[in-house]
Design a protein around this motif. Structure first.
Motif, mmCIF file in Angstrom:
data_model
loop_
_atom_site.group_PDB
_atom_site.id
_atom_site.type_symbol
_atom_site.label_atom_id
_atom_site.label_comp_id
_atom_site.label_asym_id
_atom_site.label_seq_id
_atom_site.Cartn_x
_atom_site.Cartn_y
_atom_site.Cartn_z
ATOM 1 N N ASP A 69 3.613 4.841 2.547
ATOM 2 C CA ASP A 69 3.214 6.249 2.422
ATOM 3 C C ASP A 69 1.733 6.487 2.709
ATOM 4 O OD1 ASP A 69 1.855 5.419 0.134
ATOM 5 O OD2 ASP A 69 2.843 6.850 -1.201
ATOM 6 N N GLY A 70 0.997 5.440 3.058
ATOM 7 C CA GLY A 70 -0.420 5.572 3.360
ATOM 8 C C GLY A 70 -1.316 5.502 2.146
ATOM 9 N N ASP A 71 -0.730 5.317 0.982
ATOM 10 C CA ASP A 71 -1.536 5.323 -0.230
ATOM 11 C C ASP A 71 -1.123 4.209 -1.190
ATOM 12 O OD1 ASP A 71 -3.451 6.152 -2.062
ATOM 13 O OD2 ASP A 71 -2.196 7.731 -2.892
ATOM 14 N N GLU A 72 -0.113 4.481 -2.036
ATOM 15 C CA GLU A 72 0.208 3.526 -3.097
ATOM 16 C C GLU A 72 1.677 3.158 -3.202
ATOM 17 O OE1 GLU A 72 0.579 6.487 -6.905
ATOM 18 O OE2 GLU A 72 -1.402 5.740 -6.406
ATOM 19 N N ARG A 73 2.475 3.484 -2.180
ATOM 20 C CA ARG A 73 3.905 3.171 -2.275
ATOM 21 C C ARG A 73 4.448 2.600 -0.962
ATOM 22 N NH1 ARG A 73 3.409 8.223 -4.720
ATOM 23 N NH2 ARG A 73 3.859 8.186 -6.941
ATOM 24 N N LEU A 74 5.322 1.606 -1.134
ATOM 25 C CA LEU A 74 6.121 1.080 -0.026
ATOM 26 C C LEU A 74 7.570 1.420 -0.341
ATOM 27 C CD1 LEU A 74 4.778 -2.586 0.267
ATOM 28 C CD2 LEU A 74 3.954 -0.584 1.494
ATOM 29 N N TYR A 75 8.371 1.522 0.714
ATOM 30 C CA TYR A 75 9.802 1.794 0.529
ATOM 31 C C TYR A 75 10.611 0.785 1.323
ATOM 32 C CZ TYR A 75 8.301 6.077 -1.648
ATOM 33 O OH TYR A 75 7.706 6.972 -2.499
ATOM 34 N N PHE A 76 11.661 0.272 0.676
ATOM 35 C CA PHE A 76 12.563 -0.694 1.283
ATOM 36 C C PHE A 76 13.971 -0.125 1.294
ATOM 37 C CE2 PHE A 76 9.677 -3.305 -1.533
ATOM 38 C CZ PHE A 76 8.803 -3.692 -0.531
ATOM 39 N N ASP A 86 -11.576 -4.359 2.453
ATOM 40 C CA ASP A 86 -11.742 -3.266 1.495
ATOM 41 C C ASP A 86 -10.473 -2.406 1.497
ATOM 42 O OD1 ASP A 86 -11.904 -1.364 3.628
ATOM 43 O OD2 ASP A 86 -14.086 -1.511 3.673
ATOM 44 N N ASP A 87 -10.417 -1.419 0.593
ATOM 45 C CA ASP A 87 -9.210 -0.597 0.451
ATOM 46 C C ASP A 87 -8.837 0.112 1.747
ATOM 47 O OD1 ASP A 87 -8.644 -1.305 -2.149
ATOM 48 O OD2 ASP A 87 -9.600 0.459 -3.039
ATOM 49 N N GLU A 88 -9.816 0.623 2.467
ATOM 50 C CA GLU A 88 -9.512 1.331 3.719
ATOM 51 C C GLU A 88 -8.960 0.381 4.775
ATOM 52 O OE1 GLU A 88 -8.644 4.137 6.336
ATOM 53 O OE2 GLU A 88 -9.184 4.468 4.242
ATOM 54 N N GLN A 89 -9.491 -0.817 4.877
ATOM 55 C CA GLN A 89 -8.965 -1.812 5.818
ATOM 56 C C GLN A 89 -7.532 -2.188 5.444
ATOM 57 O OE1 GLN A 89 -12.220 -4.575 5.136
ATOM 58 N NE2 GLN A 89 -12.803 -4.436 7.308
ATOM 59 N N ILE A 90 -7.278 -2.319 4.158
ATOM 60 C CA ILE A 90 -5.921 -2.654 3.702
ATOM 61 C C ILE A 90 -4.960 -1.519 4.058
ATOM 62 C CG2 ILE A 90 -4.480 -3.007 1.646
ATOM 63 C CD1 ILE A 90 -6.859 -4.613 0.462
ATOM 64 N N ARG A 91 -5.360 -0.283 3.820
ATOM 65 C CA ARG A 91 -4.504 0.870 4.159
ATOM 66 C C ARG A 91 -4.189 0.905 5.654
ATOM 67 N NH1 ARG A 91 -7.591 3.325 0.041
ATOM 68 N NH2 ARG A 91 -6.255 4.052 -1.642
ATOM 69 N N ARG A 92 -5.211 0.718 6.480
ATOM 70 C CA ARG A 92 -4.984 0.716 7.933
ATOM 71 C C ARG A 92 -4.046 -0.416 8.335
ATOM 72 N NH1 ARG A 92 -10.542 1.579 8.449
ATOM 73 N NH2 ARG A 92 -10.802 -0.539 9.206
ATOM 74 N N PHE A 93 -4.256 -1.580 7.759
ATOM 75 C CA PHE A 93 -3.411 -2.729 8.059
ATOM 76 C C PHE A 93 -1.955 -2.445 7.685
ATOM 77 C CE2 PHE A 93 -1.522 -6.820 6.711
ATOM 78 C CZ PHE A 93 -1.535 -7.472 7.943
ATOM 79 N N LEU A 94 -1.728 -1.984 6.461
ATOM 80 C CA LEU A 94 -0.356 -1.696 6.020
ATOM 81 C C LEU A 94 0.285 -0.595 6.869
ATOM 82 C CD1 LEU A 94 -0.768 -1.839 2.140
ATOM 83 C CD2 LEU A 94 0.332 -3.542 3.619
ATOM 84 N N SER A 95 -0.499 0.369 7.314
ATOM 85 C CA SER A 95 0.024 1.466 8.132
ATOM 86 C C SER A 95 0.501 0.985 9.494
ATOM 87 C CB SER A 95 -1.044 2.544 8.329
ATOM 88 O OG SER A 95 -1.342 3.164 7.100
ATOM 89 N N GLY A 131 26.904 -1.191 0.923
ATOM 90 C CA GLY A 131 26.286 0.121 0.938
ATOM 91 C C GLY A 131 24.789 0.019 1.126
ATOM 92 N N LEU A 132 24.128 1.133 0.929
ATOM 93 C CA LEU A 132 22.685 1.194 1.062
ATOM 94 C C LEU A 132 22.038 1.529 -0.275
ATOM 95 C CD1 LEU A 132 22.194 3.297 4.328
ATOM 96 C CD2 LEU A 132 21.899 0.841 4.053
ATOM 97 N N ALA A 133 20.820 1.069 -0.442
ATOM 98 C CA ALA A 133 20.002 1.441 -1.592
ATOM 99 C C ALA A 133 18.566 1.525 -1.094
ATOM 100 C CB ALA A 133 20.128 0.404 -2.707
ATOM 101 N N VAL A 134 17.801 2.412 -1.662
ATOM 102 C CA VAL A 134 16.389 2.537 -1.320
ATOM 103 C C VAL A 134 15.581 2.211 -2.569
ATOM 104 C CG1 VAL A 134 14.554 4.099 -0.561
ATOM 105 C CG2 VAL A 134 16.838 4.275 0.453
ATOM 106 N N TYR A 135 14.551 1.385 -2.384
ATOM 107 C CA TYR A 135 13.683 0.981 -3.485
ATOM 108 C C TYR A 135 12.245 1.349 -3.181
ATOM 109 C CZ TYR A 135 17.243 -1.431 -6.105
ATOM 110 O OH TYR A 135 18.337 -1.708 -6.865
ATOM 111 N N GLU A 136 11.544 1.745 -4.233
ATOM 112 C CA GLU A 136 10.123 2.074 -4.140
ATOM 113 C C GLU A 136 9.324 0.960 -4.794
ATOM 114 O OE1 GLU A 136 8.221 6.074 -5.328
ATOM 115 O OE2 GLU A 136 7.846 4.712 -7.038
ATOM 116 N N PHE A 137 8.323 0.483 -4.076
ATOM 117 C CA PHE A 137 7.382 -0.493 -4.606
ATOM 118 C C PHE A 137 6.071 0.251 -4.841
ATOM 119 C CE2 PHE A 137 4.044 -3.626 -4.320
ATOM 120 C CZ PHE A 137 4.560 -4.771 -4.887
ATOM 121 N N ARG A 138 5.713 0.425 -6.095
ATOM 122 C CA ARG A 138 4.466 1.122 -6.444
ATOM 123 C C ARG A 138 3.358 0.074 -6.555
ATOM 124 N NH1 ARG A 138 2.802 6.076 -8.605
ATOM 125 N NH2 ARG A 138 4.972 6.732 -8.715
ATOM 126 N N ILE A 139 2.334 0.206 -5.727
ATOM 127 C CA ILE A 139 1.236 -0.761 -5.656
ATOM 128 C C ILE A 139 0.275 -0.541 -6.821
ATOM 129 C CG2 ILE A 139 -0.686 -1.602 -4.266
ATOM 130 C CD1 ILE A 139 0.858 -0.411 -1.794
#
Length: 158
Positions: free
Chosen positions: A49-56, A15-24, A130-138
């Motif tokens: 971010d614990g919700d809907e975004r990953l950052y690379f 479920d969504d909560e299990q997925i959030r805990r796993f990703l965290s 160089g460096l770049a930061v990307y946001e992955f919006r789930i």
């Protein structure tokens, strides 16, 4: 076979909560970017971010394939998985959009990105890019887990 059919073997949808805990609790996955002939797959560490975004954080050169592919992608996928044994594993597949984060916003992400795992070579090697930061919006998330032995092995143990 569907997840429902595999339920008899101990496979369950998360479920969504299990997925959030796993990703965290995870730090590495595989980013899939569309390209003309076949997907471009990249193993990457990430901050969540614990919700809907990953950052690379990308290390980029003047001719970075991952930057070009990320910039051209309308959609992307990200797979995070953990395997403890053949009877104990979890897998989460995310789909969404990926966009560059302007350098002016990087300071807001400092705490999140400091916890990201990185291979030692990235910190110690002389890097010419160089460096770049990307946001992955789930936009969509699906997770499955298998915990326990299949029925035929459980019967042998009893």
């Amino acid at each position: 076979m569907s997840i429902e059919e595999l339920g008899a073997y101990g496979i369950r949808e998360m479920d969504d909560e299990q997925i959030r805990r796993f990703l965290s609790n995870q730090r590495v996955g595989v980013l899939g970017l569309p390209e003309e002939d076949e997907p471009y797959l990249l193993p990457l560490s990430f901050g969540y971010d614990g919700d809907e975004r990953l950052y690379f954080t990308y290390l980029v050169g003047s001719d970075s394939r991952k930057t070009v592919s990320s910039e051209m992608a309308e959609r992307a996928s990200f797979l995070v998985f953990k395997v403890d044994t053949m009877y104990n594993w979890q897998s989460v597949l995310l789909s969404g959009t990926i966009t560059a984060v302007p350098e002016s916003e990087w300071d807001e992400l400092t705490d999140l990105l400091e916890s990201v795992w990185r291979p030692d070579v990235l910190g110690s090697a002389h890097l010419s890019g160089g460096l770049a930061v990307y946001e992955f919006r789930i936009d969509d998330r699906r997770g499955i887990t298998h915990q326990g032995l299949p029925p035929e092995l459980e019967k042998r143990i009893e």
